[in-house]
Design a protein around this motif. Structure first.
Motif, PDB file in Angstrom:
ATOM      1  N   GLY B 294       0.810  -1.214   0.000  1.00 11.43           N
ATOM      2  CA  GLY B 294       0.000   0.000   0.000  1.00 11.43           C
ATOM      3  C   GLY B 294       0.843   1.264   0.000  1.00 11.43           C
ATOM      4  N   ALA B 295       2.016   1.208  -0.667  1.00 12.11           N
ATOM      5  CA  ALA B 295       2.921   2.366  -0.715  1.00 12.11           C
ATOM      6  C   ALA B 295       3.289   2.820   0.693  1.00 12.11           C
ATOM      7  N   LEU B 353      -6.087  12.786   0.619  1.00 13.85           N
ATOM      8  CA  LEU B 353      -6.951  12.918   1.789  1.00 13.85           C
ATOM      9  C   LEU B 353      -6.515  11.838   2.758  1.00 13.85           C
ATOM     10  N   GLU B 354      -6.341  12.165   4.021  1.00 16.37           N
ATOM     11  CA  GLU B 354      -5.988  11.145   5.007  1.00 16.37           C
ATOM     12  C   GLU B 354      -7.275  10.706   5.702  1.00 16.37           C
ATOM     13  N   GLY B 355      -7.516   9.407   5.667  1.00 16.82           N
ATOM     14  CA  GLY B 355      -8.700   8.894   6.356  1.00 16.82           C
ATOM     15  C   GLY B 355      -9.883   8.628   5.455  1.00 16.82           C
ATOM     16  N   ALA B 356      -9.674   8.745   4.130  1.00 19.46           N
ATOM     17  CA  ALA B 356     -10.814   8.609   3.216  1.00 19.46           C
ATOM     18  C   ALA B 356     -11.057   7.166   2.764  1.00 19.46           C
ATOM     19  N   LEU B 357     -10.086   6.289   2.958  1.00 23.97           N
ATOM     20  CA  LEU B 357     -10.232   4.936   2.418  1.00 23.97           C
ATOM     21  C   LEU B 357     -10.622   3.939   3.502  1.00 23.97           C
ATOM     22  N   SER B 358     -11.745   3.239   3.287  1.00 28.41           N
ATOM     23  CA  SER B 358     -12.147   2.223   4.263  1.00 28.41           C
ATOM     24  C   SER B 358     -11.845   0.819   3.748  1.00 28.41           C
ATOM     25  N   VAL B 359     -11.549   0.715   2.464  1.00 21.33           N
ATOM     26  CA  VAL B 359     -11.174  -0.586   1.891  1.00 21.33           C
ATOM     27  C   VAL B 359      -9.977  -0.378   0.964  1.00 21.33           C
ATOM     28  N   GLU B 360      -9.370  -1.483   0.564  1.00 19.52           N
ATOM     29  CA  GLU B 360      -8.254  -1.392  -0.379  1.00 19.52           C
ATOM     30  C   GLU B 360      -8.742  -0.758  -1.674  1.00 19.52           C
ATOM     31  N   THR B 361      -7.984   0.219  -2.173  1.00 23.04           N
ATOM     32  CA  THR B 361      -8.445   1.015  -3.304  1.00 23.04           C
ATOM     33  C   THR B 361      -7.340   1.200  -4.334  1.00 23.04           C
ATOM     34  N   VAL B 363      -5.329   3.123  -7.076  1.00 23.33           N
ATOM     35  CA  VAL B 363      -5.201   4.558  -7.357  1.00 23.33           C
ATOM     36  C   VAL B 363      -4.302   4.767  -8.568  1.00 23.33           C
ATOM     37  N   ALA B 364      -4.354   5.998  -9.090  1.00 24.57           N
ATOM     38  CA  ALA B 364      -3.508   6.346 -10.228  1.00 24.57           C
ATOM     39  C   ALA B 364      -2.041   6.241  -9.814  1.00 24.57           C
ATOM     40  N   SER B 365      -1.270   5.496 -10.608  1.00 26.25           N
ATOM     41  CA  SER B 365       0.157   5.418 -10.338  1.00 26.25           C
ATOM     42  C   SER B 365       0.862   5.236 -11.656  1.00 26.25           C
ATOM     43  N   GLU B 366       2.200   5.295 -11.624  1.00 27.97           N
ATOM     44  CA  GLU B 366       2.943   5.214 -12.871  1.00 27.97           C
ATOM     45  C   GLU B 366       2.735   3.882 -13.578  1.00 27.97           C
ATOM     46  N   SER B 367       2.695   2.777 -12.827  1.00 29.16           N
ATOM     47  CA  SER B 367       2.496   1.480 -13.469  1.00 29.16           C
ATOM     48  C   SER B 367       1.015   1.121 -13.533  1.00 29.16           C
ATOM     49  N   GLY B 368       0.206   1.855 -12.783  1.00 27.68           N
ATOM     50  CA  GLY B 368      -1.231   1.610 -12.795  1.00 27.68           C
ATOM     51  C   GLY B 368      -1.683   0.450 -11.928  1.00 27.68           C
ATOM     52  N   THR B 369      -0.777  -0.059 -11.071  1.00 28.46           N
ATOM     53  CA  THR B 369      -1.171  -1.217 -10.258  1.00 28.46           C
ATOM     54  C   THR B 369      -1.128  -0.940  -8.761  1.00 28.46           C
ATOM     55  N   LEU B 370      -0.996   0.324  -8.384  1.00 28.12           N
ATOM     56  CA  LEU B 370      -0.836   0.630  -6.967  1.00 28.12           C
ATOM     57  C   LEU B 370      -2.176   0.559  -6.236  1.00 28.12           C
ATOM     58  N   ILE B 371      -2.159  -0.207  -5.152  1.00 23.42           N
ATOM     59  CA  ILE B 371      -3.366  -0.321  -4.327  1.00 23.42           C
ATOM     60  C   ILE B 371      -3.063   0.227  -2.945  1.00 23.42           C
ATOM     61  N   GLY B 373      -4.055   0.830   1.001  1.00 24.08           N
ATOM     62  CA  GLY B 373      -4.836   0.138   2.020  1.00 24.08           C
ATOM     63  C   GLY B 373      -5.764   1.093   2.749  1.00 24.08           C
ATOM     64  N   PRO B 374      -6.643   0.558   3.607  1.00 21.27           N
ATOM     65  CA  PRO B 374      -7.524   1.404   4.408  1.00 21.27           C
ATOM     66  C   PRO B 374      -6.701   2.368   5.256  1.00 21.27           C
ATOM     67  N   ASP B 375      -7.169   3.621   5.376  1.00 21.40           N
ATOM     68  CA  ASP B 375      -6.412   4.606   6.164  1.00 21.40           C
ATOM     69  C   ASP B 375      -7.329   5.436   7.045  1.00 21.40           C
ATOM     70  N   GLN B 376      -8.533   4.920   7.367  1.00 19.36           N
ATOM     71  CA  GLN B 376      -9.490   5.766   8.071  1.00 19.36           C
ATOM     72  C   GLN B 376      -9.136   5.973   9.534  1.00 19.36           C
TER      73      GLN B 376
END
Lengths: 194, 389
Positions: B294-295, B353-361, B363-371, B373-376
């Protein structure tokens, strides 16, 4: 009495504490209190309301004193690490000697400097003793390992002690490694094989 | 050829793993450097040694570089956070007596729900004296975020207690609760002195815990060494992100020159199987501590801004200025520069945004495969770093 400073020394070892106390009182008429680096430190310091707090860098309790440097800390008066943050040289000297000083803000540098100089000199002596002890301890450990390695070689190859030692030394020289490291490798390898 | 030596300090904790693994598993060798690792007795000593140039890099509490940028504590030199070493990993616990008082109010420990724990703490009617390792720490920030407002605010006091002295402080009744990094929480449980009530991640699910810190002027003067150091440590994080490696990692950390504690104790937090009460069963905690997924290693400017805002609120500083100064020391620019070519997947932005993700999501990344994790946060609030800019 304006020249009298209240100094707290955080030190567990009573012999060391006495030696530092002696150096400090030689540098001027000061009230020196010794606290052992146990819990409850922040409260004891707040009660004594010192001008200067000295603590060994190796003491984990130093983090407790960090609380005192913050505005919300338990001391009435703000405490800064060192009198003048711009006095880099003095600070560096103290850190290298292994002592940290917390000084009440606004205390004149010329009043604190003799205290710090005395503490730094004394801590230097301790640090030298500490590193000498460490060197001795390591030498002892290395000798033990080399003895074990010799024993392994003597049993495995049926040779005498001098010959075993010569073999180890040659291996170390050939590989450009320390004798103790070669011995350690042999001991580890033989533990794995047994 | 002799490899250049970088001296790096650490505190004996599970989350020092990336530095230790970089050294032990040959990642420094791959980058043509050597790490001279040296344990430090306290956070303030580690920080001062770094500031005064006795060491070049350090395992550091993420709020420390931010606090220094804001002129709080210590010598006001600039320290940069080059990458995040670990996400989450703290535990919150209380003495047996306080746990009993909470249970008497009808509370059932589930090691998951901060609201329930907060309510039970309030219902116990007791003063809360919580020990934390350092004034500038994620421990302190999480506690204030969780208990600093609302029904618990009046009962909350936070004291600095070095982890090795935490057990003693409990025995003497100086504290009745604690928030520490592993393995210290587990040692308190094993000593029969307390029970664990929450993992840190229950308060903030993706809290940057420790960072790889270096002096700003060293980073500027040594771009090549900085890059090599960052890559070696990042590769170690990737190695630690593989669950098969956690057993060997625990064995390495257990050695006397690092933590000097049983590897079984260290393995609990690494694998997320926490023993929360003396003689109690193990609880499974997802993402108890994260080194890579999750980076996790990316130093988000928004994480720094969150820390900056929290500190500003408590120390009476200008919040916008604090957030902006904080964001400057989290060097996502260097992360992109040095780790992009090494293969790290880069998020499209450097703040979120910090705290916006409740599930694995995804996102836009250079390789397009970055997921990600939850950060709420426990209360569902979202921190928007662009607010008030």
């Amino acid at each position: 009495m304006p020249d009298r400073l209240t100094i707290i020394l955080v030190e567990e070892d009573t012999a060391r504490a006495d030696a530092i106390r002696a150096s400090l009182t030689d540098s001027g008429q000061h009230d020196v209190h010794v606290l052992t680096g146990e819990s409850g430190l922040a409260r004891s310091i707040a009660e004594l309301n010192p001008d200067v707090v000295l603590v060994d860098l190796a003491n984990p309790s130093r983090d407790v004193l960090e609380e005192l440097t913050l505005a919300s800390g338990p001391l009435d008066r703000p405490v800064a690490m060192f009198v003048d943050k711009s006095d880099d040289r003095l600070m560096r000297a103290a850190i290298e000697a292994g002592v940290s000083a917390y000084v009440v803000d606004g205390l004149r540098p010329d009043r604190v400097k003799p205290v710090l100089d005395a503490a730094i000199a004394r801590f230097h002596v301790f640090q030298r003793m500490r590193s000498e002890l460490e060197t001795t301890r390591r030498a002892l450990e290395e000798r033990k390992i080399i003895d074990r390695a010799k024993g392994i070689l003597m049993r495995a190859r049926g040779i005498g002690e001098d010959e075993a030692y010569a073999l180890l030394r040659k291996a170390a020289m050939d590989q450009g490694k320390k004798l103790a490291d070669v011995a350690q490798a042999l001991v580890t390898a033989s533990e794995l094989l047994s | 050829m002799t490899r250049p030596v970088i001296s790096a300090g650490f505190i004996p904790l599970v989350d020092a793993a990336p530095l230790i693994v970089a050294h032990e598993m040959g990642f420094t060798e791959e980058e043509g450097i050597r790490l001279a690792l040296e344990p430090s007795p306290s956070w303030s000593t580690l920080r001062d040694k770094l500031t005064l140039g006795q060491i070049e890099a350090a395992h550091m509490l993420s709020p420390v570089p931010v606090a220094m940028a804001l002129g709080l504590g210590g010598i006001g030199d600039r320290i940069d956070a080059l990458s995040v070493l670990s996400v989450n990993g703290n535990v919150f616990g209380v003495t047996e007596a306080l746990a009993d008082a909470m249970i008497a109010t009808g509370f059932t420990p589930d090691f998951a729900t901060p609201e329930a724990v907060g309510d039970a703490l309030a219902a116990s009617g007791l003063d809360l004296r919580i020990g934390v390792p350092f004034p500038f720490s994620m421990h302190t920030e999480l506690l204030h975020r969780w208990l600093g407002t609302g029904p618990n605010a009046a009962q909350l006091t936070v004291h600095t207690v070095p982890p090795p002295l935490m057990a003693e402080a409990i025995k003497k009744g100086e504290i009745n609760a604690f928030c520490v990094g592993e393995p210290w929480g587990s040692t308190i449980v094993d000593a029969g002195l307390g029970a664990l009530l929450l993992p840190g991640r229950a308060i903030w699910a993706f809290a940057p815990e420790k960072v790889l810190a270096a002096r700003h002027d060293w980073v500027e003067a040594q771009p090549d060494l900085t890059g090599r150091l960052m890559r070696a440590v990042w590769k170690a994080g990737r190695w630690l992100g593989d669950t098969d490696k956690l057993g060997p990692a625990a064995d390495i950390l257990a050695r006397p020159e690092y933590l000097g504690l049983p590897s079984g104790l260290i393995e609990r937090s690494l694998t997320g199987r926490m023993v929360i009460a003396p003689d109690g069963p193990a609880r499974r905690v997802e993402n108890m501590i994260t080194f890579f997924d999750g980076a996790a290693t990316f130093p988000w400017k928004s994480q720094a801004a969150w820390i900056g805002r929290q500190l500003a609120a408590r120390y009476g500083l200008n919040p916008h200025e604090a957030a902006s100064k904080a964001a400057d020391v989290f060097r996502s620019d260097l992360y992109r520069l040095h780790l992009g070519p090494a293969g790290a997947d880069m998020p499209g932005a450097s703040e979120k945004l910090e705290g916006a993700l409740s599930v694995e999501t995804p996102v836009a990344s250079e390789s397009g495969t970055l997921i990600l994790g939850p950060d709420q946060f426990f209360d569902g609030q979202i921190f928007d770093p662009s607010l008030g800019k």
